[in-house]
Design an enzyme around this catalytic site. Structure first.
Site, PDB file in Angstrom:
ATOM      1  N   TYR A 111       1.545  -0.649 -18.354  1.00  0.00           N
ATOM      2  CA  TYR A 111       2.531  -1.683 -17.871  1.00  0.00           C
ATOM      3  C   TYR A 111       3.699  -1.855 -18.822  1.00  0.00           C
ATOM      4  O   TYR A 111       3.622  -1.837 -20.108  1.00  0.00           O
ATOM      5  CB  TYR A 111       1.931  -2.902 -17.853  1.00  0.00           C
ATOM      6  CG  TYR A 111       1.058  -3.151 -16.589  1.00  0.00           C
ATOM      7  CD1 TYR A 111       1.577  -3.333 -15.366  1.00  0.00           C
ATOM      8  CD2 TYR A 111      -0.340  -3.234 -16.748  1.00  0.00           C
ATOM      9  CE1 TYR A 111       0.721  -3.159 -14.272  1.00  0.00           C
ATOM     10  CE2 TYR A 111      -1.118  -3.292 -15.758  1.00  0.00           C
ATOM     11  CZ  TYR A 111      -0.577  -3.277 -14.260  1.00  0.00           C
ATOM     12  OH  TYR A 111      -1.409  -3.600 -13.341  1.00  0.00           O
ATOM     13  N   ASP A 289      -3.829  -7.421  -1.557  1.00  0.00           N
ATOM     14  CA  ASP A 289      -2.862  -7.942  -0.932  1.00  0.00           C
ATOM     15  C   ASP A 289      -2.620  -7.745   0.556  1.00  0.00           C
ATOM     16  O   ASP A 289      -2.038  -8.668   1.491  1.00  0.00           O
ATOM     17  CB  ASP A 289      -1.633  -7.456  -1.487  1.00  0.00           C
ATOM     18  CG  ASP A 289      -1.781  -7.424  -3.086  1.00  0.00           C
ATOM     19  OD1 ASP A 289      -2.297  -8.541  -3.619  1.00  0.00           O
ATOM     20  OD2 ASP A 289      -1.217  -6.689  -3.802  1.00  0.00           O
TER      21      ASP A 289
END
Length: 368
Positions: A111, A289
């Site tokens: 990240y 999700d």
């Protein structure tokens, strides 16, 4: 100032540009990557928009090319991106990951989101009227981990007040994102304040030490009107409280709200369990999700609780059969037909890559 249009769902949170490897292997060995997009809340927004709902995504991105890409790509799904702020002094977050499944021991994620534009979201930097102008406001624990001001923003949005939309909260516990050890406490406090909560059985144990299954998690979270406990490949259990339960508000012409779909049914201390489908999995990224998007879509339509869970499983199955975070969900007619199967037919359903495509004829039902 003109009041913002009322939409079905507002999703607030960070999205990042995702770099997916063109071949398996360590990040150190992969020579090239394909660009995509990824973010828990924007994934939900795109899934709901693709299912025909009016959706707004609220966030902040850098005044850079990656920010341009995110706004354009998410907007291409039919999501309203007019309330996405641009920050000239902070970059858009990006991340790289390996091709292997997230659960694999050799899976790597790198990240680059520290100090991102989205981490500067606060009550002063986002348009609160646009955030609150939805029948449902969808949030996630990932946003709370980004910065103290992001936590303050979520605390404000989950607080009681006139005109508050139905608040949907996906716990999304990510240990590596929290700079301090108070993440589990913050997530639990936010979940207590939400109307609809999604949480994995595994993350409830990891974050809060809760064992004993869905009923034990409900004991810890009695406040949400609807609690959905995801049990991995086994299925999902939903609990609903009839006391004070309400559906998401429905928009009116003048932008005010009125009561929307009815609650999914009477309270049941045992919960309603729906088994997961048999799926030929390509990758698990984005499945949670997608499940939330399917469940919320069915909630907006006022479907029974069992069917809300089944639509969650079906939309998750669409994500599980593609390599990236996002995919086109099944058409509403197709999903309704499958969600309406009897228990035996549901239990023998098998879905593989391409099953959502128009004209595709996968072997949906396997011989028991």
């Amino acid at each position: 100032m003109t009041a913002p249009d009322v939409v079905d769902v507002v999703a607030l949170g960070e999205s990042m540009v995702t770099f997916l490897p063109t071949r398996p292997g360590r990040l150190a060995d992969v020579p090239s990557f394909d660009r995509g997009i990824g973010g828990a809340e924007s994934n939900v927004a795109c899934g709901l928009a693709a299912a025909g709902h009016a959706v707004r995504w609220v966030s902040r991105v850098g005044a850079d090319g990656f920010g341009d890409h995110l706004v354009e790509a998410i907007g291409a799904y039919g999501v309203d991106v007019a309330s996405v702020g641009r920050d000239p002094s902070r970059p858009t977050g990006v991340y790289f990951r390996t091709a292997g499944d997230r659960a694999g021991a050799d899976h790597e994620v790198a990240y680059y989101r520290a100090g991102s534009a989205a981490s500067a979201m606060s009550t002063a930097t986002v348009e609160l009227a646009a955030v609150r102008a939805g029948r449902v406001l969808h949030l996630s624990g990932i946003t709370a981990a980004l910065s103290p001001q992001c936590r303050e923003l979520l605390w404000e949005l989950t607080g009681p007040g006139p005109g508050r939309p139905l608040v949907s909260f996906d716990v999304n516990h990510r240990t590596g994102l929290w700079p301090t050890a108070d993440g589990p406490r913050v997530l639990l406090e936010l979940a207590h304040r939400a109307d609809l909560v999604f949480v994995g059985e595994d993350e409830a144990e990891e974050a809060w030490g809760v064992t004993g299954g869905p009923s034990a998690i409900r004991d810890v979270l009695p406040e949400p009107q609807v609690l959905v406990v995801k049990e991995g490949g086994r299925g999902a259990t939903a609990f609903v409280s009839s006391a004070g339960a309400r559906g998401p508000a429905a928009p009116t012409r003048r932008g005010r709200t009125c009561q929307g779909p009815t609650p999914p049914g009477p309270a049941d201390s045992r919960g309603v369990f729906v088994p997961a489908l048999t799926v030929d999995v390509v990758a698990t990224t984005g499945a949670g999700d997608a499940f939330a998007a399917g469940f919320l879509s069915a909630t907006l339509r006022g479907l029974p609780l069992r069917d809300r869970l089944r639509h969650g499983h079906l939309t998750a199955a669409a994500a599980l059969t593609v390599p990236g975070d996002l995919t086109v969900p099944p058409s509403r007619d197709h999903a309704d037909r499958l969600a309406g199967l009897d228990d035996h037919a549901w239990g023998t359903l098998r879905l593989g890559p391409g099953w959502t495509q128009a004209g595709a004829a996968p072997e949906e039902v396997r011989t028991p």
